[in-house]
Design an enzyme around this catalytic site. Structure first.
Site, PDB file in Angstrom:
ATOM      1  CD  GLU A  27      -2.886   5.900   6.550  1.00 46.15           C
ATOM      2  OE1 GLU A  27      -2.853   5.914   5.304  1.00 46.15           O
ATOM      3  OE2 GLU A  27      -1.998   5.365   7.239  1.00 46.15           O
ATOM      4  CB  SER A  81       4.832  -1.736  11.943  1.00 42.38           C
ATOM      5  OG  SER A  81       4.472  -0.373  12.166  1.00 42.38           O
ATOM      6  N   GLY A 137       2.585  -1.050   4.249  1.00 41.11           N
ATOM      7  CA  GLY A 137       2.728   0.366   3.909  1.00 41.11           C
ATOM      8  C   GLY A 137       4.185   0.724   3.675  1.00 41.11           C
ATOM      9  N   GLY A 138       4.832   1.245   4.703  1.00 46.29           N
ATOM     10  CA  GLY A 138       6.202   1.756   4.592  1.00 46.29           C
ATOM     11  C   GLY A 138       7.167   0.813   3.891  1.00 46.29           C
ATOM     12  CG  ASN A 165      -1.699   1.264   1.398  1.00 48.57           C
ATOM     13  OD1 ASN A 165      -1.812   2.051   0.463  1.00 48.57           O
ATOM     14  ND2 ASN A 165      -2.270   1.470   2.581  1.00 48.57           N
ATOM     15  CD1 TRP A 166       3.789   1.197  -2.890  1.00 54.54           C
ATOM     16  CD2 TRP A 166       3.500   2.236  -4.864  1.00 54.54           C
ATOM     17  NE1 TRP A 166       4.530   0.528  -3.836  1.00 54.54           N
ATOM     18  CE2 TRP A 166       4.378   1.148  -5.049  1.00 54.54           C
ATOM     19  CE3 TRP A 166       3.170   3.031  -5.954  1.00 54.54           C
ATOM     20  CZ2 TRP A 166       4.922   0.841  -6.301  1.00 54.54           C
ATOM     21  CZ3 TRP A 166       3.709   2.721  -7.191  1.00 54.54           C
ATOM     22  CH2 TRP A 166       4.583   1.640  -7.367  1.00 54.54           C
ATOM     23  CG  HIS A 199      -5.893   2.441   5.049  1.00 58.23           C
ATOM     24  ND1 HIS A 199      -5.463   3.378   5.964  1.00 58.23           N
ATOM     25  CD2 HIS A 199      -4.907   1.514   4.959  1.00 58.23           C
ATOM     26  CE1 HIS A 199      -4.248   3.014   6.392  1.00 58.23           C
ATOM     27  NE2 HIS A 199      -3.893   1.893   5.795  1.00 58.23           N
TER      28      HIS A 199
HETATM   29  P1  PGA Z   1       2.561   0.384   7.593  1.00 57.79           P
HETATM   30  O1  PGA Z   1       1.132   0.645   6.928  1.00 57.79           O
HETATM   31  O2  PGA Z   1       3.070  -0.936   7.050  1.00 57.79           O
HETATM   32  O3  PGA Z   1       3.404   1.538   7.154  1.00 57.79           O
HETATM   33  O4  PGA Z   1       2.356   0.318   9.074  1.00 57.79           O
HETATM   34  C1  PGA Z   1       0.219  -0.405   6.728  1.00 57.79           C
HETATM   35  C2  PGA Z   1      -1.059   0.146   6.136  1.00 57.79           C
HETATM   36  O5  PGA Z   1      -1.497   1.208   6.595  1.00 57.79           O
HETATM   37  O6  PGA Z   1      -1.653  -0.453   5.223  1.00 57.79           O
END
Ligand code: PGA
Length: 253
Positions: A96, A212, A233-234, A9-10, A94
């Site tokens: 966010e 994470s 994500g990251g 997930n960019w 998501h």
């Molecule tokens: P993260 O994000 O791996 O940076 O914690 C995961 C996500 O929000 O899909």
């Protein structure tokens, strides 16, 4: 046997030029694998990625969609627009988007129905905040999100949906849920799918963990029986990290 599904997930990262460079590097380094891999990219990168990754087996997904086919919704993108691009997946709900863009259980549900109607596989995100976990209400909270998200979906649609369990306190914080915490919730979600549908749907549905996840912890998380993949994500922004997570997934064959 469920296939392990690793999805990057960019978020709001990567210009067109950066996405092009990523796709070239990924194609060059992609190993033989029994697992599924996809990248969820910003809308502006999707036309390039669907072409650049065509024929590689690497999926391309969006991070959001509107639930109507067309209309007066300035700034929005419809499922049909994504389908025409050759997009295979779309993240829905998501945390966010729930937090910053007023996504609700109701819009999440409408988006799931719209994506299925368009033949795009949704990855629906659920997960509790730290406050909810510490109050001992994580499971009932996630149960509410799941029940609302799957309202009106047929068993076939439910089985084709991917669920990403992403505890909000673990997203982008470096704080991963322990494999036991993640497994407990993913197992609970699978049990819920059996209750809402049946054993067939529960056995088939892919449940990812997100928050994470990185090369150093992916192996232990993905070894758990109810964790079928990761939403990353990251660590999905670098080809080497994303592929290291893919390589860390247990071999099933
Ligand atoms: P993260 O994000 O791996 O940076 O914690 C995961 C996500 O929000 O899909």
């Amino acid at each position: 046997m469920r296939q392990i599904f690793i999805a990057g997930n960019w978020k709001m990262n990567k210009t067109l030029a950066e996405a092009k460079a990523f796709a070239e590097e990924l194609k060059a380094k992609m190993p033989e694998t029994e697992h599924a891999l996809a990248v969820m990219a910003p809308f502006t990168d999707l036309p390039l990625l669907t072409v650049a990754l065509a024929g590689t087996g690497i999926g391309v997904g969006a991070q959001n969609v509107h639930f109507e086919e067309s209309g007066a919704y300035t700034g929005e993108i419809s499922p049909l627009m994504l389908r025409e691009l050759g997009v295979s997946y779309c993240i829905v709900g998501h945390s966010e988007r729930r937090t910053y863009f007023a996504e609700t259980d109701d819009t999440v549900n409408r988006k799931l129905l719209a994506l299925h109607a368009a033949g795009i596989r949704p990855i629906v995100c659920v997960g509790e905040s730290l406050e909810i976990r510490e109050a001992g209400n994580a499971m009932s909270f996630v149960a509410g999100q799941i029940a609302a998200a799957f309202e009106g979906l047929t068993p076939e649609q439910a089985a084709e949906t991917v669920i990403a369990y992403e505890p909000i306190w673990a997203i982008g914080t470096g704080k991963t849920a322990t494999p036991e915490q993640a497994e407990e919730m993913c197992g609970f979600i699978r049990g819920m799918m059996e209750g809402l549908y049946d054993e067939v749907v529960a056995e088939k549905i892919i449940i990812q963990y997100g928050g994470s996840m990185k090369p150093s912890n992916a192996g232990d998380l993905l070894a758990k029986p109810n964790i079928d993949g990761g939403l990353i994500g990251g660590a999905s922004l670098k080809v080497d990290d994303l592929l290291a997570i893919l390589e860390a997934a247990p071999k099933q064959a």
